[in-house]
Design an enzyme around this catalytic site. Structure first.
Site, short mmCIF file in Angstrom:
data_model
loop_
_atom_site.label_atom_id
_atom_site.label_comp_id
_atom_site.label_asym_id
_atom_site.label_seq_id
_atom_site.Cartn_x
_atom_site.Cartn_y
_atom_site.Cartn_z
N CYS A 53 0.87 -1.17 0.00
CA CYS A 53 0.00 0.00 0.00
C CYS A 53 0.90 1.22 0.00
CB CYS A 53 -0.98 -0.03 1.17
SG CYS A 53 -0.22 -0.25 2.80
N ARG A 66 -2.39 -1.12 5.25
CA ARG A 66 -3.51 -1.75 4.53
C ARG A 66 -3.10 -3.08 3.90
NH1 ARG A 66 -5.09 3.16 0.73
NH2 ARG A 66 -2.88 3.65 1.09
#
Length: 354
Positions: A290, A295
């Site tokens: 990410c 994430r």
């Protein structure tokens, strides 16, 4: 993740909000607590990560013989005073863990082994401790879970649905500021599982030479399309050339595509369906990335929980990639006619998030 950015976001809910149960009178709350005492739940395999509130309460009640040596940690950036929830009510006995204990700037990669080890030992975390993590941001919790598994903790669990799931299940919280009992010996050399992380050099080699490899962007569509970097401190926008989109959320601070409406994570089977329009599946070798690693840890953890092999996190993400002027970049969706291929050094520097 950068401190000044996170400071500005303290108190803001970073993921899709979870349904909260109806309010109860004090008598109803007391009855609920009594009814929930001495909870028994089925045993969960060591390699399974996501657990229910009932399972955690059964650990607290001493009804999980395999998990007597446990610690519960609430995860967020900063100290416990910075947490949006810890002082308002946490799981009984829970300590607070700062995400900065496992990652460091300027890239925000996982820190050097000795730094990660100290952070864990300060909290009493060892290789053989059953570590139970939760928080109100699934990305932050997954980031710490991934780092602890990389380091060598054998048994890491994550409360599926976070603190709201705990409250909705009717279990009590407390506001006592818990103090850790530090440990002296982690129990193994860190990292015990270096294979859970892929370096920028290895990513470059794989993109060139491995037709089964997929570098999967766990970012918003606007980030993937190069409309914004997603971060106030990253000026350039784009993706490593060859990256594919694995979905995420509407901005860098939510993961709604990977969450049910109640805030629990999707299953591995649901994750495969999510990827059906992206040209890859679990049979590929997948490395998730990410902006700075938070994430990307969510799909990795779902895959780990499902027993999928060979998955990694490209820890440096876009933040590290855009620090190298000569690296190849794509700007725009490669499946469209509007994708431009260039190098980092030729990118405009006006794409920082406002």
């Amino acid at each position: 993740m950068k401190r000044k950015l996170m400071s500005a976001l303290v108190g803001i809910t970073l993921v899709a909000t979870m349904a909260v149960g109806c309010s109860k009178s004090s008598n109803d709350s007391q009855k609920t607590t009594e009814r929930k005492s001495n909870v028994k739940a089925e045993q969960v395999d060591t390699k399974k990560v996501f657990v229910s509130p009932e399972w955690i309460q059964s650990v607290i009640d001493g009804n999980q013989p395999e998990s007597k040596n446990y610690t519960i940690l609430e995860v967020s950036w900063g100290n416990y005073k910075d947490s949006p929830t810890y002082t308002k009510g946490h799981i009984p006995g829970a300590l607070h863990v700062d995400t900065s204990s496992i990652e460091s700037e300027p890239i925000w990669n996982i820190s050097k082994p000795k730094v990660v080890e100290k952070g864990m030992l300060d909290l009493g975390v060892t290789k053989d401790k059953n570590v139970i993590l939760y928080g109100n941001d699934v990305s932050a919790v997954s980031r710490v879970a991934h780092a602890y598994l990389w380091a060598g903790v054998d048994n890491v669990k994550v409360l599926n649905g976070g603190i709201d799931a705990w409250k909705k299940a009717g279990y009590k919280t407390e506001t006592t500021i818990e103090k850790a009992t530090p440990a002296k010996d982690f129990g193994t050399t860190i990292p015990a599982h270096p294979e859970y992380v892929m370096s920028i050099e290895k990513v470059q080699d794989k993109l060139k030479d491995d037709s089964n490899f997929r570098l999967v962007s766990i970012r918003s569509k606007d980030e993937f399309d190069g409309k914004t970097s997603g971060y106030t401190y990253i000026d350039r926008a784009g993706e490593p050339k060859g990256a594919v989109w694995g979905h995420a959320g509407t901005n860098p601070y939510n993961m709604k595509d990977y969450l049910h409406k109640d805030g629990t994570v999707i299953t591995a089977e649901e994750m495969e369906k999510l990827w059906s329009d992206s040209g890859f599946n679990k049979d590929n070798e997948l490395s998730f990335y990410c902006g700075t690693g938070w994430r990307a840890s969510v799909p990795w953890l779902i895959a780990y929980d499902a027993g999928w092999k060979g998955m990694t996190v490209y820890d440096g993400g876009w933040n590290e990639w855009q620090m190298h002027n000569n690296l190849p970049v794509q700007v725009g969706d490669p499946n469209s006619k509007n994708c431009e291929y260039t190098t980092v050094g030729k990118l405009p520097t006006d794409k920082a998030a406002k």
